[in-house]
Each structure stands twice: as C-alpha cells, then as structure tokens.
Design an enzyme around this catalytic site. Structure first.
Site, PDB file in Angstrom:
ATOM      1  N   ASP A  95      24.285  37.753  18.826  1.00 36.49           N
ATOM      2  CA  ASP A  95      24.495  36.360  18.431  1.00 36.49           C
ATOM      3  C   ASP A  95      24.029  36.231  16.973  1.00 36.49           C
ATOM      4  O   ASP A  95      24.794  36.526  16.054  1.00 36.49           O
ATOM      5  CB  ASP A  95      23.699  35.488  19.411  1.00 36.49           C
ATOM      6  CG  ASP A  95      23.911  33.997  19.216  1.00 36.49           C
ATOM      7  OD1 ASP A  95      24.710  33.609  18.366  1.00 36.49           O
ATOM      8  OD2 ASP A  95      23.264  33.209  19.933  1.00 36.49           O
ATOM      9  N   PHE A 119      28.274  28.795  24.088  1.00 35.30           N
ATOM     10  CA  PHE A 119      27.412  29.444  25.075  1.00 35.30           C
ATOM     11  C   PHE A 119      28.221  30.059  26.213  1.00 35.30           C
ATOM     12  O   PHE A 119      29.088  29.416  26.796  1.00 35.30           O
ATOM     13  CB  PHE A 119      26.411  28.439  25.635  1.00 35.30           C
ATOM     14  CG  PHE A 119      25.299  29.091  26.383  1.00 35.30           C
ATOM     15  CD1 PHE A 119      24.248  29.692  25.702  1.00 35.30           C
ATOM     16  CD2 PHE A 119      25.323  29.164  27.764  1.00 35.30           C
ATOM     17  CE1 PHE A 119      23.236  30.336  26.386  1.00 35.30           C
ATOM     18  CE2 PHE A 119      24.304  29.803  28.461  1.00 35.30           C
ATOM     19  CZ  PHE A 119      23.267  30.384  27.762  1.00 35.30           C
ATOM     20  N   ARG A 177      23.652  35.660  36.128  1.00 37.91           N
ATOM     21  CA  ARG A 177      23.812  37.058  35.694  1.00 37.91           C
ATOM     22  C   ARG A 177      24.706  37.847  36.649  1.00 37.91           C
ATOM     23  O   ARG A 177      25.277  38.866  36.297  1.00 37.91           O
ATOM     24  CB  ARG A 177      22.448  37.765  35.620  1.00 37.91           C
ATOM     25  CG  ARG A 177      21.503  37.222  34.563  1.00 37.91           C
ATOM     26  CD  ARG A 177      20.330  38.193  34.395  1.00 37.91           C
ATOM     27  NE  ARG A 177      19.209  37.594  33.697  1.00 37.91           N
ATOM     28  CZ  ARG A 177      19.076  37.561  32.372  1.00 37.91           C
ATOM     29  NH1 ARG A 177      20.006  38.066  31.609  1.00 37.91           N
ATOM     30  NH2 ARG A 177      18.003  37.027  31.826  1.00 37.91           N
ATOM     31  N   ASP A 193      24.380  43.250  25.561  1.00 37.15           N
ATOM     32  CA  ASP A 193      25.353  42.329  26.161  1.00 37.15           C
ATOM     33  C   ASP A 193      25.981  41.453  25.088  1.00 37.15           C
ATOM     34  O   ASP A 193      27.189  41.247  25.069  1.00 37.15           O
ATOM     35  CB  ASP A 193      24.708  41.472  27.261  1.00 37.15           C
ATOM     36  CG  ASP A 193      23.429  40.782  26.799  1.00 37.15           C
ATOM     37  OD1 ASP A 193      22.842  41.192  25.780  1.00 37.15           O
ATOM     38  OD2 ASP A 193      23.010  39.820  27.464  1.00 37.15           O
TER      39      ASP A 193
HETATM   40  P1  IMP Z   1      20.358  37.180  18.952  1.00 37.14           P
HETATM   41  O1  IMP Z   1      20.551  35.768  18.479  1.00 37.14           O
HETATM   42  O2  IMP Z   1      21.479  38.082  18.498  1.00 37.14           O
HETATM   43  O3  IMP Z   1      19.013  37.702  18.565  1.00 37.14           O
HETATM   44  O4  IMP Z   1      20.444  37.129  20.522  1.00 37.14           O
HETATM   45  C1  IMP Z   1      19.298  36.904  21.290  1.00 37.14           C
HETATM   46  C2  IMP Z   1      19.576  36.853  22.760  1.00 37.14           C
HETATM   47  O5  IMP Z   1      20.030  35.549  23.065  1.00 37.14           O
HETATM   48  C3  IMP Z   1      20.668  37.758  23.330  1.00 37.14           C
HETATM   49  O6  IMP Z   1      20.260  39.073  23.587  1.00 37.14           O
HETATM   50  C4  IMP Z   1      20.989  37.017  24.624  1.00 37.14           C
HETATM   51  O7  IMP Z   1      20.061  37.368  25.627  1.00 37.14           O
HETATM   52  C5  IMP Z   1      20.789  35.573  24.229  1.00 37.14           C
HETATM   53  N1  IMP Z   1      22.073  34.900  23.976  1.00 37.14           N
HETATM   54  C6  IMP Z   1      22.683  34.657  22.799  1.00 37.14           C
HETATM   55  N2  IMP Z   1      23.841  33.987  22.962  1.00 37.14           N
HETATM   56  C7  IMP Z   1      23.954  33.795  24.311  1.00 37.14           C
HETATM   57  C8  IMP Z   1      24.955  33.149  25.137  1.00 37.14           C
HETATM   58  O8  IMP Z   1      25.991  32.623  24.688  1.00 37.14           O
HETATM   59  N3  IMP Z   1      24.702  33.175  26.485  1.00 37.14           N
HETATM   60  C9  IMP Z   1      23.601  33.738  27.035  1.00 37.14           C
HETATM   61  N4  IMP Z   1      22.668  34.342  26.300  1.00 37.14           N
HETATM   62  C10 IMP Z   1      22.835  34.369  24.953  1.00 37.14           C
END
Ligand code: IMP
Length: 176
Positions: A104, A153, A166, A101
C-alpha cells in the site's frame, strides 16, 4: 456481496482470476530464477493464502519461511524498534523473494527489506499479490505484482478488516 464485521463488501477479484494470475506470477519467477535456489519469506498474517497458492506453482529448489513484523519501544530511546520474528534461516548469499499480500504505502515492505538486507543476501526482491501504486511512498516498487489496484480498501484471501474476512477465497472491495 458479503458482510465483514459492520461493512458490506462486493467481489473485486474472483477466486478463478486470483489462481490464474498466481500461476502466471510463479511461471515468471520459475523462469527468472531457473537453476537457482531461492528463499521465499512470506509476511504474516496477510500473505498466508497467497504464499500457499504461489508455492504450489513454484518448481525451483526453494526454502520458505514466514515472518512477522514486531514493534517495541527501545529501552534507552523513545523511538520504536522494529524487528522481524520467526525467520530461522541464514540468508547470507541467498536469493531472497519477499512474499506480501499487499503493498500500500510500501513502508512495511521497506522496513522488511532493510532488516533482511542486514543479513547480506545475494539479492532481495518483492512479490506482492496486490499493489496500490497511487498510495505508494516506498523507495523501490515491487518486482512481481499480481494486480495493481486503486486506492480503496480490500478484504479477503488473507487480507482482513478488523481481523475478519481473511478466510474469503476472493478479494472483495468495500461498497461505497
Ligand atoms: P503498507 O502501507 O504498504 O505499509 O501496508 C501495511 C499493511 O496494511 C499491509 O501489509 C496490510 O496488512 C495492510 N493493508 C493495506 N491496505 C489494505 C487493504 O486495502 N485491506 C487490508 N489491509 C490493508
């Protein structure tokens, strides 16, 4: 505008814009993998809606599985051990596309790429609906990106705020 939990959110990407971009991502993948068989691995919970709409536009021979990352404390060490649960497919020699999805910081997808690569697939690529390039600290940028977005966010279309939101059919951004 909509309320999710205790916060206000406003529409950032409409349902129509999402569907249009997803169709175009799928067309790109269909072209690049023409004549090949692909294993799509969608990462739960966030990717369930994106994976569903993406797959409706994929015309390749393909398999799809859903995984979850799970962390537990190792028995002998103090470190956290990460494992992938639910895969149930043999990936050796396969063309794999991970469906996320959002990327980040990129640390989650880095770990998943590492775990999937242990099975010696022919290739592993990442298809993500959303990408926050300014937050990214991972080792490899995602291969297929729906929307590059600022580091704020977002919620909806599979993404949650405190496990809420969701179910929304568009992407919403937190109202500052
Ligand atoms: P990462 O920082 O790429 O490891 O992302 C970790 C997880 O954080 C993602 O798979 C999402 O589930 C969650 N995440 C990161 N940014 C957002 C956001 O803006 N909204 C909701 N969930 C987020």
């Amino acid at each position: 505008m909509t309320r999710v939990g205790d916060k206000q959110f406003e529409v950032f990407i409409t349902a129509e814009e999402l569907q249009k971009e997803i169709a175009s991502l799928a067309a790109h993948i269909n072209k690049e993998y023409a004549g090949k068989e692909v294993v799509f691995i969608a990462v739960l919970n966030g990717a369930f809606m994106f994976a569903s709409d993406l797959m409706k536009n994929i015309s390749l021979d393909c398999r799809i599985s859903f995984v979850k990352m799970s962390s537990y404390k190792g028995l002998r060490s103090t470190g956290t051990v990460e494992e992938l649960i639910g895969l149930g497919l043999d990936l050796k020699g396969k063309e794999v596309i991970l469906v996320e999805d959002i990327v980040d910081t990129g640390l989650t997808i880095d770990k998943i790429i590492g775990l999937v690569s242990e099975q010696e697939p022919a290739s592993v690529k990442v298809c993500t609906l959303l990408y926050k390039p300014t937050a990214f600290k991972g080792s490899k940028e995602p291969d297929y990106v729906g929307f590059s977005i600022p580091d704020a966010f977002v919620v909806g279309y599979g993404l949650d705020y405190m496990e809420l939101g969701r179910n929304l059919n568009a992407i919403y951004q937190i109202k500052s």
